[in-house]
Design a protein around this motif. Structure first.
Motif, PDB file in Angstrom:
ATOM      1  N   UNK A  25      36.940  21.296  12.775  1.00 21.78           N
ATOM      2  CA  UNK A  25      37.196  22.472  13.607  1.00 21.78           C
ATOM      3  C   UNK A  25      36.262  23.613  13.210  1.00 21.78           C
ATOM      4  N   UNK A  26      36.156  23.898  11.919  1.00 19.15           N
ATOM      5  CA  UNK A  26      35.301  24.992  11.452  1.00 19.15           C
ATOM      6  C   UNK A  26      33.838  24.749  11.813  1.00 19.15           C
ATOM      7  N   UNK A  27      33.373  23.527  11.576  1.00 20.54           N
ATOM      8  CA  UNK A  27      31.975  23.219  11.879  1.00 20.54           C
ATOM      9  C   UNK A  27      31.733  23.260  13.390  1.00 20.54           C
ATOM     10  N   UNK A  28      32.723  22.821  14.175  1.00 21.16           N
ATOM     11  CA  UNK A  28      32.601  22.903  15.621  1.00 21.16           C
ATOM     12  C   UNK A  28      32.485  24.339  16.099  1.00 21.16           C
ATOM     13  N   UNK A  29      33.332  25.224  15.580  1.00 20.66           N
ATOM     14  CA  UNK A  29      33.296  26.644  15.971  1.00 20.66           C
ATOM     15  C   UNK A  29      31.973  27.295  15.556  1.00 20.66           C
ATOM     16  N   UNK A  30      31.549  27.032  14.339  1.00 18.20           N
ATOM     17  CA  UNK A  30      30.306  27.635  13.855  1.00 18.20           C
ATOM     18  C   UNK A  30      29.095  27.108  14.620  1.00 18.20           C
ATOM     19  N   UNK A  36      25.167  27.773  21.069  1.00 13.57           N
ATOM     20  CA  UNK A  36      25.457  28.211  22.437  1.00 13.57           C
ATOM     21  C   UNK A  36      25.816  29.691  22.539  1.00 13.57           C
ATOM     22  N   UNK A  37      26.112  30.303  21.409  1.00 17.97           N
ATOM     23  CA  UNK A  37      26.393  31.734  21.391  1.00 17.97           C
ATOM     24  C   UNK A  37      27.631  32.140  22.156  1.00 17.97           C
ATOM     25  N   UNK A  38      28.645  31.279  22.176  1.00 14.20           N
ATOM     26  CA  UNK A  38      29.860  31.613  22.925  1.00 14.20           C
ATOM     27  C   UNK A  38      31.094  31.038  22.247  1.00 14.20           C
ATOM     28  N   UNK A  42      41.114  32.264  23.413  1.00 20.36           N
ATOM     29  CA  UNK A  42      42.387  31.668  23.830  1.00 20.36           C
ATOM     30  C   UNK A  42      42.318  30.144  23.794  1.00 20.36           C
ATOM     31  N   UNK A  43      41.306  29.560  24.407  1.00 17.83           N
ATOM     32  CA  UNK A  43      41.170  28.105  24.420  1.00 17.83           C
ATOM     33  C   UNK A  43      41.039  27.552  22.997  1.00 17.83           C
ATOM     34  N   UNK A  44      40.290  28.270  22.165  1.00 19.68           N
ATOM     35  CA  UNK A  44      40.100  27.837  20.783  1.00 19.68           C
ATOM     36  C   UNK A  44      41.416  27.866  20.015  1.00 19.68           C
ATOM     37  N   UNK A  45      42.197  28.936  20.195  1.00 18.85           N
ATOM     38  CA  UNK A  45      43.477  29.064  19.485  1.00 18.85           C
ATOM     39  C   UNK A  45      44.463  27.995  19.922  1.00 18.85           C
ATOM     40  N   UNK A 165      33.962  22.143  20.271  1.00 20.07           N
ATOM     41  CA  UNK A 165      32.784  22.662  20.975  1.00 20.07           C
ATOM     42  C   UNK A 165      33.047  22.727  22.473  1.00 20.07           C
ATOM     43  N   UNK A 166      33.656  21.669  23.022  1.00 20.55           N
ATOM     44  CA  UNK A 166      33.806  21.587  24.481  1.00 20.55           C
ATOM     45  C   UNK A 166      34.725  22.663  25.048  1.00 20.55           C
ATOM     46  N   UNK A 167      35.814  22.985  24.347  1.00 28.53           N
ATOM     47  CA  UNK A 167      36.725  24.000  24.896  1.00 28.53           C
ATOM     48  C   UNK A 167      36.045  25.355  25.012  1.00 28.53           C
ATOM     49  N   UNK A 168      34.917  25.512  24.329  1.00 25.85           N
ATOM     50  CA  UNK A 168      34.185  26.773  24.394  1.00 25.85           C
ATOM     51  C   UNK A 168      33.009  26.747  25.369  1.00 25.85           C
TER      52      UNK A 168
END
Length: 318
Positions: A25-30, A36-38, A42-45, A165-168
């Motif tokens: 999760x952390x590596x996906x968010x980072x 992609x800079x986005x 809400x979707x992430x949470x 990554x996809x939810x973002x």
């Protein structure tokens, strides 16, 4: 019905093992921030909550099924000393109710996430959901076959990273599915999918190695309990060699990712952790005892993926 205390609940779901899902999760968010800079809060949470609760659910199911299926000559001792349900004297009814509540909650969060995103989340989520449940449940759980390392590594290492990554970026048209009557149209940006697979591989390898180390240490007891895992089929020597390959493979992936321009060159600094990882591997090679050396797989997971997290944070800053 007796309610679980917070302490007992955390033992039932083995909260200390959730690093295996937290790192993807952390590596996906980072990575989604870096490339992609986005980030969609809400979707992430919602995804994080659904992912964490489902991970806890599968662990609780595993504990419950181990408690129910112990078949060796030390059934009573196994249930009293090897399983949290036996250790904490959790009534079966309470354990089952807790599992069902978590399963329903994770499902509802998953449906909410589908509403917030698109059909791809639903389809990938259902696949991960199914593997997670049947990993520990059913007449022949996946964890009792020589498939545990593969499924745990791919579903958690690749699945969680991809979904994070996809939810973002679900609205970026990199991945999509549409319906035109009886025709399903699936669009995939192949290069970006390969990129996500590439950066997920260190996670796949280290998570699979946790399962492999567990199975190497438990092979004799597993055989008595009708678990025929990968070390049973390939033997101890080959299993330890595979443990080495998986532990070091992530570093090769990092070099490839930097060379391909997927990672910032600063990520090469993560290779420094190969030194303590190599020392840990030497210790595990000498002795494979659950109470003494299984923790090496956890340490290597933290070293390898922790370095990637730090490297990605620095990459975003610079």
């Amino acid at each position: 019905m007796t309610a679980l205390s917070v302490k007992t609940f955390l033992k039932l779901v083995e909260i200390q093992t959730k690093l295996a899902s937290l790192f993807p999760f952390l590596i996906g968010i980072l990575f989604v921030t870096y490339r992609y800079g986005t980030v969609k809060p809400l979707q992430t949470a919602v995804f994080f909550a659904a992912m964490l609760i489902f991970d806890m659910t599968t662990t609780a199911i595993n504990n419950y099924m181990d408690y129910k299926k112990a078949t060796d000559n030390h059934d009573f001792d196994y249930r009293k000393t090897r399983n949290v349900i036996g250790q904490e004297n959790i009534p079966e009814g309470v354990a089952v109710a807790t599992i069902l509540v978590m399963l329903v909650l994770a499902s509802l969060l998953g449906l909410w996430l589908f509403y917030l995103t698109d059909i791809v989340i639903l389809l990938v989520g259902v696949i991960c959901f199914g593997v997670g449940v049947f990993y520990t449940y059913g007449p022949i759980p996946l964890s009792r076959l020589p498939l545990g390392e593969f499924f745990s590594g791919v579903v958690m290492g690749l699945g969680i990273t991809f979904l994070t990554i996809y939810v973002n970026i679900f609205d970026s048209n990199l991945f999509s599915m549409d319906f035109a009557g009886e025709i399903w149209i699936f669009q995939l940006h192949f290069t970006e999918f390969l990129v996500i697979m590439l950066i997920s591989l260190p996670l796949v390898f280290t998570i699979a190695n946790v399962m492999l180390a567990n199975n190497i240490c438990d092979v004799e007891e597993d055989i008595r309990n009708q678990r025929f895992t990968l070390p049973y089929y390939i033997g101890n020597s080959a299993s330890v060699r595979l443990f080495y390959i998986l532990a070091l493979g992530g570093y090769l992936v990092t070099v490839i990712a930097v060379t391909a321009g997927v990672f910032h060159p600063i990520m090469l600094a993560t290779l420094l952790t190969a030194v303590p990882v190599w020392k840990n591997l030497a210790v595990f090679k000498r002795k494979q005892v659950k109470s003494e050396t299984f923790v090496i797989a956890i340490k290597n997971l933290i070293l390898t993926n922790g370095a990637l997290v730090i490297g990605l944070i620095i990459s975003i800053i610079i």
